[in-house]
Write a protein that holds these residues in place. Sequence first.
Motif, PDB file in Angstrom:
ATOM      1  N   ALA A  19       0.482  -0.667   0.143  1.00  0.00           N
ATOM      2  CA  ALA A  19       0.239   0.177   0.524  1.00  0.00           C
ATOM      3  C   ALA A  19       0.591   1.527   0.161  1.00  0.00           C
ATOM      4  CB  ALA A  19      -0.812  -0.371   1.249  1.00  0.00           C
ATOM      5  N   ALA A  20       1.992   1.508   0.882  1.00  0.00           N
ATOM      6  CA  ALA A  20       2.606   2.655   0.858  1.00  0.00           C
ATOM      7  C   ALA A  20       3.452   2.704  -0.350  1.00  0.00           C
ATOM      8  CB  ALA A  20       4.146   2.303   1.941  1.00  0.00           C
ATOM      9  N   VAL A  21       4.238   1.430  -1.213  1.00  0.00           N
ATOM     10  CA  VAL A  21       4.315   1.569  -2.280  1.00  0.00           C
ATOM     11  C   VAL A  21       3.239   2.579  -3.426  1.00  0.00           C
ATOM     12  CG1 VAL A  21       5.643   0.807  -4.389  1.00  0.00           C
ATOM     13  CG2 VAL A  21       6.120   0.276  -2.454  1.00  0.00           C
ATOM     14  N   LEU A  22       2.165   1.858  -3.522  1.00  0.00           N
ATOM     15  CA  LEU A  22       1.146   2.607  -4.678  1.00  0.00           C
ATOM     16  C   LEU A  22       0.481   3.525  -4.028  1.00  0.00           C
ATOM     17  CD1 LEU A  22      -0.870  -0.387  -5.356  1.00  0.00           C
ATOM     18  CD2 LEU A  22       0.829   0.447  -6.569  1.00  0.00           C
ATOM     19  N   VAL A  23       0.275   3.988  -2.149  1.00  0.00           N
ATOM     20  CA  VAL A  23      -0.020   5.718  -2.765  1.00  0.00           C
ATOM     21  C   VAL A  23       1.320   6.238  -3.064  1.00  0.00           C
ATOM     22  CG1 VAL A  23       0.069   6.873  -0.292  1.00  0.00           C
ATOM     23  CG2 VAL A  23      -0.982   4.598  -1.191  1.00  0.00           C
ATOM     24  N   GLU A  24       2.579   6.178  -2.508  1.00  0.00           N
ATOM     25  CA  GLU A  24       4.093   7.177  -2.410  1.00  0.00           C
ATOM     26  C   GLU A  24       3.355   6.693  -3.916  1.00  0.00           C
ATOM     27  OE1 GLU A  24       7.182   5.828  -1.596  1.00  0.00           O
ATOM     28  OE2 GLU A  24       6.212   5.880   0.811  1.00  0.00           O
ATOM     29  N   ALA A  25       3.841   6.748  -4.924  1.00  0.00           N
ATOM     30  CA  ALA A  25       3.622   6.417  -6.780  1.00  0.00           C
ATOM     31  C   ALA A  25       2.710   7.443  -7.615  1.00  0.00           C
ATOM     32  CB  ALA A  25       4.355   5.065  -6.982  1.00  0.00           C
ATOM     33  N   GLY A  26       1.963   6.748  -6.465  1.00  0.00           N
ATOM     34  CA  GLY A  26       0.218   7.702  -7.464  1.00  0.00           C
ATOM     35  C   GLY A  26       0.331   8.830  -6.822  1.00  0.00           C
ATOM     36  N   ARG A  27       1.206   9.741  -5.228  1.00  0.00           N
ATOM     37  CA  ARG A  27       1.698  10.789  -5.571  1.00  0.00           C
ATOM     38  C   ARG A  27       1.862  11.398  -6.562  1.00  0.00           C
ATOM     39  NH1 ARG A  27       2.332  10.443   0.816  1.00  0.00           N
ATOM     40  NH2 ARG A  27       0.557  10.260   0.420  1.00  0.00           N
ATOM     41  N   GLU A  28       3.037  10.868  -6.300  1.00  0.00           N
ATOM     42  CA  GLU A  28       4.597  11.607  -7.077  1.00  0.00           C
ATOM     43  C   GLU A  28       3.684  11.385  -8.302  1.00  0.00           C
ATOM     44  OE1 GLU A  28       8.545   9.824  -6.297  1.00  0.00           O
ATOM     45  OE2 GLU A  28       8.786  10.600  -7.988  1.00  0.00           O
ATOM     46  N   ARG A  29       3.520  10.379  -9.057  1.00  0.00           N
ATOM     47  CA  ARG A  29       2.683  10.426 -10.374  1.00  0.00           C
ATOM     48  C   ARG A  29       2.032  11.679 -10.544  1.00  0.00           C
ATOM     49  NH1 ARG A  29       2.485   4.623 -10.546  1.00  0.00           N
ATOM     50  NH2 ARG A  29       0.547   4.889 -10.381  1.00  0.00           N
ATOM     51  N   ARG A  30       1.255  12.077  -9.922  1.00  0.00           N
ATOM     52  CA  ARG A  30       0.248  12.871  -9.419  1.00  0.00           C
ATOM     53  C   ARG A  30       0.166  14.171  -9.720  1.00  0.00           C
ATOM     54  NH1 ARG A  30      -3.035  10.831  -6.142  1.00  0.00           N
ATOM     55  NH2 ARG A  30      -2.481  11.153  -4.749  1.00  0.00           N
ATOM     56  N   ARG A  31       1.381  14.600  -8.883  1.00  0.00           N
ATOM     57  CA  ARG A  31       2.069  15.607  -8.830  1.00  0.00           C
ATOM     58  C   ARG A  31       2.932  16.068 -10.301  1.00  0.00           C
ATOM     59  NH1 ARG A  31       4.760  15.456  -3.710  1.00  0.00           N
ATOM     60  NH2 ARG A  31       6.899  14.490  -4.682  1.00  0.00           N
ATOM     61  N   HIS A  32       3.435  15.257 -11.193  1.00  0.00           N
ATOM     62  CA  HIS A  32       3.899  15.282 -11.729  1.00  0.00           C
ATOM     63  C   HIS A  32       3.208  14.957 -13.244  1.00  0.00           C
ATOM     64  CE1 HIS A  32       8.058  13.984 -13.389  1.00  0.00           C
ATOM     65  NE2 HIS A  32       7.150  13.662 -14.622  1.00  0.00           N
ATOM     66  N   LYS A  33       2.412  14.389 -12.900  1.00  0.00           N
ATOM     67  CA  LYS A  33       0.970  15.042 -14.377  1.00  0.00           C
ATOM     68  C   LYS A  33       1.058  16.655 -14.203  1.00  0.00           C
ATOM     69  CE  LYS A  33      -0.221  10.038 -15.353  1.00  0.00           C
ATOM     70  NZ  LYS A  33      -0.611   9.179 -14.772  1.00  0.00           N
ATOM     71  N   GLU A  34      -0.079  17.421 -13.077  1.00  0.00           N
ATOM     72  CA  GLU A  34      -0.171  18.618 -12.794  1.00  0.00           C
ATOM     73  C   GLU A  34       1.436  19.423 -13.586  1.00  0.00           C
ATOM     74  OE1 GLU A  34      -2.741  17.956  -8.615  1.00  0.00           O
ATOM     75  OE2 GLU A  34      -1.044  19.183  -8.826  1.00  0.00           O
ATOM     76  N   MET A  35       2.575  19.084 -13.094  1.00  0.00           N
ATOM     77  CA  MET A  35       3.578  19.792 -13.241  1.00  0.00           C
ATOM     78  C   MET A  35       3.922  19.723 -15.540  1.00  0.00           C
ATOM     79  SD  MET A  35       4.570  22.088 -11.175  1.00  0.00           S
ATOM     80  CE  MET A  35       4.864  23.010 -11.878  1.00  0.00           C
ATOM     81  N   LEU A  36       3.419  18.453 -15.708  1.00  0.00           N
ATOM     82  CA  LEU A  36       3.598  18.058 -16.625  1.00  0.00           C
ATOM     83  C   LEU A  36       2.496  19.127 -17.125  1.00  0.00           C
ATOM     84  CD1 LEU A  36       4.685  14.700 -17.725  1.00  0.00           C
ATOM     85  CD2 LEU A  36       5.651  16.781 -17.903  1.00  0.00           C
ATOM     86  N   ASP A  37       1.136  19.467 -17.381  1.00  0.00           N
ATOM     87  CA  ASP A  37      -0.060  19.199 -17.406  1.00  0.00           C
ATOM     88  C   ASP A  37       0.573  21.845 -17.661  1.00  0.00           C
ATOM     89  OD1 ASP A  37      -1.765  18.023 -17.871  1.00  0.00           O
ATOM     90  OD2 ASP A  37      -2.458  18.089 -16.611  1.00  0.00           O
ATOM     91  N   ILE A  38       1.222  22.270 -17.450  1.00  0.00           N
ATOM     92  CA  ILE A  38       1.664  23.558 -17.437  1.00  0.00           C
ATOM     93  C   ILE A  38       2.705  23.920 -17.637  1.00  0.00           C
ATOM     94  CG2 ILE A  38       2.172  25.489 -15.969  1.00  0.00           C
ATOM     95  CD1 ILE A  38       0.079  24.435 -13.478  1.00  0.00           C
ATOM     96  N   LEU A  39       3.976  22.395 -17.483  1.00  0.00           N
ATOM     97  CA  LEU A  39       4.922  23.137 -18.200  1.00  0.00           C
ATOM     98  C   LEU A  39       5.053  22.669 -19.518  1.00  0.00           C
ATOM     99  CD1 LEU A  39       7.638  22.289 -15.125  1.00  0.00           C
ATOM    100  CD2 LEU A  39       6.788  24.113 -16.209  1.00  0.00           C
TER     101      LEU A  39
END
Lengths: 319, 122
Positions: free
Chosen positions: A112-132
């Motif tokens: 669960a920890a791995v999935l949650v961490e990776a999911g959070r990191e990916r979400r943040r990453h995609k948000e930045m990709l949308d902007i940049l």
Amino acid sequence: MTAAAVLVLYAAVATTAPRGPGGGAGRSRWAERAPRLAIAVWLAACASVVASTLLAAFAVAVPAPVVGHRLAEFFEVCAMLLSGWRAPSSPGAWAALSFAGLVVARVVWCGAAVLVEAGRERRRHKEMLDILGRHDGELGAVVLDHGEAVAYCVPGRRGRAVITTGALRSLAPEQVAAVLAHERAHLRGRHHLALAAAEALSRAFFRLPLFARARSEIARLVELLADDVAARGHSRAHIAAALVRLATGPAPASALGAGGETALIRVRRMLGPAHPLGRGERLAGLAALGALLAGPAAVVAVPGVSSFLAHHCHTISIF
Amino acid sequence: MRGLGDLESAIMERLWSYRRPASVRDVLEDLRREREIAYTTVMTVMDKLHTKGLLRRKAVGRAYVYETVASKEAYTAELMRSTLASGGNQAATLVHFLERLTPEESTALEAALKVYPPGGRA
């Protein structure tokens, strides 16, 4: 008790042996020829060790004669253990079951920890990709304005392939297409899930040699697998050329790796013709897979089955 | 969802191009040249960008003026840095091509590639 000892011994040897039971899938040639099968064997090796540990605890808690002798009693014991209404009969059984419970809890927690961490990191990453970044419909990828030549993918929901303008500048159009096909192979094949499973197990079991190696090997093998998938639609020479182009020149400032071992293997693989496994080799691989998955259960079942048979033969001999 | 991401991107692009602080009204007028959009929408998105740490603001009179915290290049560099450095967390982003070939290796491979010219058939 013998079954438990055998399983514990197997788990201990497999976990700490430098090559592990997946050793056959290590740096060997067949793994590079059949990366998908090799990934499955590594994951099966890990699952096998975890299953052995759990089944060993089970074998200690439920004595073999009970399993074989009276099935009704066996199910009663199971029901009792599952419902938790009555404590297991002996302190040994109690300890074994708590240990099994701890193992399960730790695997679930780390997963669960791995999935949650990776999911959070990916979400943040995609948000930045949308902007940049800007989405290039023709390439089917997000293009980032950045001088360093990098290509990668962010998997998960709305997964996307990313390529930098630096990479677009240094690659020919066919090579760009080949690189992006590689990225999409990662996305479509959900390679991140195999990586997440390996990471979770490695974390759960304190990076013991088997799990640590499974993790690094799977990370390497998914790249080979994605190359193979890309090679179905693109020329192997283009993939090889793109690999060389991207792996030459100064490293991205923050990249870790120095050695080019995997890059070298990948280029060589793409330059040579494909060598798929023969039928015999493939069957051997599948048999190994089956043995790893079914083996531990078979070891536990043997004393139960033999005592079951003994009971029946005894009954028969009376008549 | 996609639309909101687009709007964030459009607003950030505007603010990066101004190179000076701007109010919601300034950005709104700029955006209205291209699309119909409500003041409150722009305000909400800019507030969100502020919460995310992409914009900083100060009160001037009864409204806020916003400016970008860092340049687009700096954000991109930071994104790449965190992506590449998180090579450990491959479950999150699959980055490959991180390895560098030694000059000898890449010379040898370039030579091998000449045998299979990328323009040719494989």
